[in-house]
Design an enzyme around this catalytic site. Structure first.
Site, short mmCIF file in Angstrom:
data_model
loop_
_atom_site.label_atom_id
_atom_site.label_comp_id
_atom_site.label_asym_id
_atom_site.label_seq_id
_atom_site.Cartn_x
_atom_site.Cartn_y
_atom_site.Cartn_z
N GLU A 113 0.90 -1.35 0.01
CA GLU A 113 -0.05 -0.01 -0.05
C GLU A 113 0.79 1.16 0.16
O GLU A 113 1.86 1.25 0.68
CB GLU A 113 -0.73 0.00 1.30
CG GLU A 113 -1.71 -1.22 1.45
CD GLU A 113 -2.40 -1.03 2.78
OE1 GLU A 113 -2.26 -0.21 3.77
OE2 GLU A 113 -2.94 -2.06 3.02
N LYS A 115 2.28 4.49 1.33
CA LYS A 115 2.24 5.08 2.69
C LYS A 115 1.82 6.51 2.35
O LYS A 115 2.66 7.54 1.94
CB LYS A 115 3.58 4.91 3.21
CG LYS A 115 3.61 5.03 4.67
CD LYS A 115 4.85 4.72 5.48
CE LYS A 115 4.85 5.26 6.86
NZ LYS A 115 4.60 6.62 7.13
N ASP A 117 1.18 10.26 3.09
CA ASP A 117 1.70 11.16 4.32
C ASP A 117 0.80 12.20 4.65
O ASP A 117 0.73 13.22 4.15
CB ASP A 117 3.03 12.03 3.43
CG ASP A 117 3.87 12.57 4.60
OD1 ASP A 117 3.71 12.23 5.89
OD2 ASP A 117 4.91 13.09 4.43
N TYR A 227 -7.29 1.99 5.42
CA TYR A 227 -6.45 0.95 5.39
C TYR A 227 -6.40 -0.22 6.28
O TYR A 227 -5.89 -1.22 6.40
CB TYR A 227 -5.00 1.51 4.95
CG TYR A 227 -4.39 2.09 6.11
CD1 TYR A 227 -4.46 1.73 7.56
CD2 TYR A 227 -4.15 3.64 5.91
CE1 TYR A 227 -3.86 2.39 8.24
CE2 TYR A 227 -3.65 4.39 7.12
CZ TYR A 227 -3.58 3.92 8.19
OH TYR A 227 -3.20 4.64 9.46
N LYS A 315 10.65 3.26 2.96
CA LYS A 315 10.77 4.86 3.04
C LYS A 315 11.40 5.15 1.77
O LYS A 315 12.47 4.74 1.45
CB LYS A 315 11.30 5.26 4.30
CG LYS A 315 10.61 4.90 5.61
CD LYS A 315 9.27 5.92 5.46
CE LYS A 315 9.33 7.33 6.02
NZ LYS A 315 9.34 7.38 7.41
N CYS A 409 4.65 47.96 -7.17
CA CYS A 409 4.39 46.89 -7.62
C CYS A 409 5.01 46.50 -9.06
O CYS A 409 5.46 47.36 -9.82
CB CYS A 409 2.98 46.87 -8.08
SG CYS A 409 2.18 45.37 -9.18
N CYS A 412 2.59 47.09 -12.07
CA CYS A 412 1.95 48.42 -12.53
C CYS A 412 2.85 49.36 -12.20
O CYS A 412 2.49 50.56 -12.21
CB CYS A 412 0.65 48.44 -11.94
SG CYS A 412 0.14 48.54 -10.32
N CYS A 427 0.01 45.14 -3.72
CA CYS A 427 -0.22 46.38 -4.45
C CYS A 427 -1.78 46.75 -4.40
O CYS A 427 -2.65 46.06 -4.53
CB CYS A 427 -0.10 45.86 -5.92
SG CYS A 427 -0.58 47.06 -7.33
N CYS A 432 -4.36 47.11 -11.58
CA CYS A 432 -3.25 46.21 -11.69
C CYS A 432 -3.32 45.10 -12.54
O CYS A 432 -4.30 44.37 -12.19
CB CYS A 432 -2.27 45.90 -10.41
SG CYS A 432 -1.15 44.83 -10.76
S1 IVH Z 1 -0.69 0.60 8.74
C1 IVH Z 1 0.62 -1.69 11.43
N1 IVH Z 1 -1.10 1.66 6.18
O1 IVH Z 1 1.97 5.45 8.61
C2 IVH Z 1 -0.34 -0.73 11.26
N2 IVH Z 1 -0.21 2.97 7.87
O2 IVH Z 1 4.28 4.78 10.57
C3 IVH Z 1 0.21 0.70 11.19
N3 IVH Z 1 0.14 5.12 7.22
O3 IVH Z 1 0.46 6.25 11.61
C4 IVH Z 1 -0.35 1.63 10.30
N4 IVH Z 1 -0.27 4.98 4.80
O4 IVH Z 1 -0.25 7.45 9.71
C5 IVH Z 1 -0.57 1.74 7.60
N5 IVH Z 1 -1.24 2.14 4.05
C6 IVH Z 1 -1.05 2.42 5.42
C7 IVH Z 1 -0.57 3.86 5.60
C8 IVH Z 1 -0.15 3.91 6.92
C9 IVH Z 1 0.09 5.76 5.69
C10 IVH Z 1 0.83 6.04 8.35
C11 IVH Z 1 0.02 5.86 9.43
C12 IVH Z 1 0.71 5.56 10.58
C13 IVH Z 1 2.17 5.46 10.08
C14 IVH Z 1 3.07 4.40 10.59
#
Ligand code: IVH
Length: 670
Positions: A113, A115, A117, A227, A315, A409, A412, A427, A432
């Site tokens: 999945e 991740k 942010d 998720y 990561k 500005c 203008c 401005c 303008c």
């Molecule tokens: S699973 C094991 N799935 O990542 C269960 N986390 O570092 C823990 N996050 O606090 C979470 N996408 O905020 C999971 N597809 C995803 C995610 C995800 C983003 C974030 C989430 C969590 C942090 C863990």
């Protein structure tokens, strides 16, 4: 069930269905206008029958009062974090650890999945109704952000979608984030209106969700990807993949980029592929989460510290680089705010060549002491336009040049001003051209004029077809046909769209004016109370501040806007063009409101309603509430321990006294 209740239930189900098609599946079946008509009917019915409003009604997403603080929520099941891997080697090392703990013959499947942010949340439903939403916090205790989460469009207020039997209790988990297109748009508007931009989509999501005023959250384009499930009653789910299917069935948004893989080489390939693809996504991903699919295997592996052994986060590398700041250019936004922009020696950051970066505002530039000629650290954080993080002072040669505050500005050449207490420099020349382009783009967006992108607007302004935003409504076919890329068909389509946008609801027109701090939510709120442009234009700061959700800053900005002759002319010109200036629906409804034309005075403590709630109830049904009894008072609404002078005066003037119950009866009787 009464006929009304049936109609309400039907409307709610239809709205839920279409909202899911739009916000979750991204494939709407009906036009916005058709959808709005359903919502309008529901609102009207609910206004008529306030006792039939349910907390999971689609109308109940916004409007809650601001909080003083968030209360704490202890998670029933802790929200763990994740172990990290930074390269292929660390991924294989994780797999080896996993295998060591399992019998030799288990075959493994992996769910991969992106991740996201953003900010992790847990959302609880009881008997299918949204009851609570909390942030992750420290994993054990989070903050109750229910009122804010309710405003997020793809967070269902009722599950399952199809209306089947819901689980008695379920807690779903996911990530609140701001889609990148919306994030960029939001930051651009913030900067233009002199506000602060968010450094990255994560901060934007976190800052928006942790707002004490849910109305502000409602203005922010947040979204939820789910998720996982914290706990659920009476469902046998055995794998992560089934979990995602089940969540989708309930009506949640599940990221469609998630895959089920059985070969670990493919898992690693997916991670690397997505690292390269991250710039093409409409969400900021900082890695890939790899989860063992089988729950039985997950349980065997267990948790160490606060991270499960059955999952790992691959990561992505940080997107930073150093380069030289060659120059600082200045752009002008819709409100006239001057925004500095960095011209950089082109450099590669995460596979993309960067030559420009934003610098937010001049105050920020001075505070961070960024000079032309500096070697600077730049960072891409989900934004197309990257940011200058800081200068590297140790690399200075003495040749660097401090950027002077602009006095005129750049477009203008008129002198600029810096309002007290604001970070931006403006401005203030209404003519303008740079502002004009932005204001016209804003009008086009607000009035929902499809097929007229920013580039086209810019061409119209540059070509002298548009001298003020209202000119959009005076465009003629023979002006457009000579332009390159404008054929007969496209011109006629564009003019048709412009024409039909004149019928857009009044709140859009109010938003289109570009009044500072007046976005969609505030514009809606204003129009609800002032259903015509004239009424709104003659409201005083005091009047406006009386409205829930309108503070002194917005009130002042609105009054200030209408007091300027150039703005009055603009409104007049829009009116002449046939743009809607009166909210028809509300006007019509007013004639039939049960308390229309009646003035109330409230005294004493009412059995169930607070003063504020009673006032709202009366106003909602067309009545007015004043502070003291006079010959113009129609009713004295009286509760426990009423004020002596009000009751005496009412008796002297022969004014009817009514109880809360009698008031409700009046409303119900229509
Ligand atoms: S699973 C094991 N799935 O990542 C269960 N986390 O570092 C823990 N996050 O606090 C979470 N996408 O905020 C999971 N597809 C995803 C995610 C995800 C983003 C974030 C989430 C969590 C942090 C863990």
């Amino acid at each position: 069930m009464s006929e009304i209740e049936e109609r309400l239930a039907k409307l709610r189900a239809q709205i839920r269905y279409h909202s899911h098609r739009y916000h979750v599946l991204d494939s709407p079946e009906v036009s916005d206008a058709e959808f709005d008509a359903l919502v309008r009917e529901l609102r009207e019915l609910e206004a008529e029958y306030p006792l039939l409003v349910t907390p999971d009604s689609p109308t109940q997403r916004v409007g809650a009062e601001p909080l003083d603080t968030f209360s704490k929520v202890t998670h029933v099941v802790p929200m763990t974090s994740l172990g990290n891997a930074f390269d292929e080697g660390e991924m294989y090392a994780w797999l080896a650890r996993v295998k060591r703990l399992l019998p030799e013959d288990v075959s493994l499947e992996y769910v991969v999945e992106p991740k996201i942010d953003g900010l992790a949340v847990a959302v609880t439903y009881e008997n299918g109704t949204f009851v609570r939403g909390a942030t992750r916090g420290n994993g054990l205790v989070g903050e109750d952000v229910s009122l804010n989460l309710r405003t997020v469009k793809n967070v269902p207020l009722r599950i399952p979608l199809g209306g089947g039997p819901p689980p008695a209790r379920i807690e779903v988990r996911g990530e609140i984030y701001m889609p990148l297109d919306r994030f960029r748009d939001f930051n651009r508007r913030q900067l233009e209106s002199g506000g602060r931009a968010f450094a990255n989509p994560r901060n934007a999501a976190a800052g928006s969700l942790r707002q004490l005023d849910p109305r502000i959250t409602a203005e922010r384009p947040l979204s939820l990807f789910v998720y996982g499930i914290g706990y659920v009653d009476g469902q046998r789910i055995e794998t992560q993949w089934e979990t995602l299917d089940y969540l989708r069935e309930l009506g949640f948004s599940v990221n469609s980029d998630i895959r089920l893989l059985s070969d670990f080489e493919e898992v690693v390939a997916y991670c690397q592929e997505w690292m390269l693809k991250r710039d093409t996504l409409n969400y900021e991903a900082d890695g890939v989460v790899v989860k063992i699919n089988s729950f039985e295997t997950q349980e065997r592996l267990g948790i160490v510290g606060n991270a499960p052994r059955w999952a790992i986060a691959y990561k992505f590398p940080a997107r930073e680089a150093t380069t030289r700041l060659l120059d600082v250019k200045v752009n002008v936004g819709r409100t006239g705010a001057l925004v500095p922009s960095a011209v950089l020696e082109p450099v590669q950051v995460g596979g993309v060549t960067i030559g420009r970066a934003t610098l937010h505002n001049f105050e920020d530039l001075a505070r961070r002491d960024i000079r032309v000629g500096d070697t600077v650290v730049i960072k891409r954080a989900g934004d197309v336009i990257p940011q200058v993080v800081k200068p590297i002072e140790s690399l200075r040669t003495g040749e660097e040049r401090v950027v002077p505050l602009p006095e005129v500005c750049p477009v203008c050449s008129e002198p600029v001003v810096k309002p007290e207490g604001e970070v931006a420099i403006y401005c203030v020349n209404a003519a303008c051209p740079a502002q004009l382009v932005q204001r016209a783009i804003h009008l086009v967006g607000s009035m929902d004029i499809d097929g007229m992108g920013p580039k086209i607007v810019e061409r119209f302004v540059e070509g002298g077809l548009v001298h003020d935003p209202a000119d959009i409504y005076y465009l003629k076919a023979d002006q457009l046909l000579p332009l390159e890329g404008f054929a007969e068909k496209s011109v006629s389509n564009l003019l048709k769209t412009i024409e039909s946008s004149k019928q857009a609801p009044l709140w859009r027109v109010v938003m289109a004016l570009g009044i500072r701090y007046v976005g969609a939510v505030v514009a809606r709120l204003l129009v609800e109370h002032y259903p015509s442009m004239d009424a709104l234009g003659s409201a005083t700061e005091d009047d406006l501040q009386d409205l829930e959700g309108i503070g002194p800053r917005i009130a002042q900005s609105v009054v200030d806007y209408f007091s300027r002759v150039s703005h009055q002319k603009l409104i007049e010109k829009l009116r002449q063009a046939g743009v809607r200036m009166v909210e028809e629906r509300v006007e019509k409804a007013e004639e039939t409101l049960p308390l229309r034309g009646l003035t109330f005075v409230i005294t004493g403590t009412l059995p169930t309603l607070s003063r504020e709630a009673a006032k709202e109830l009366i106003e909602e049904h067309g009545g007015k509430v004043t502070g003291s009894v006079s010959s113009r008072t129609d009713y004295l609404l009286i509760g426990e321990s009423p004020g002596g002078s009000k009751t005496r005066k009412a008796q002297a003037l022969d004014i009817s006294q009514i109880s809360e119950d009698e008031l409700r009866a009046m409303i119900a009787a229509g």
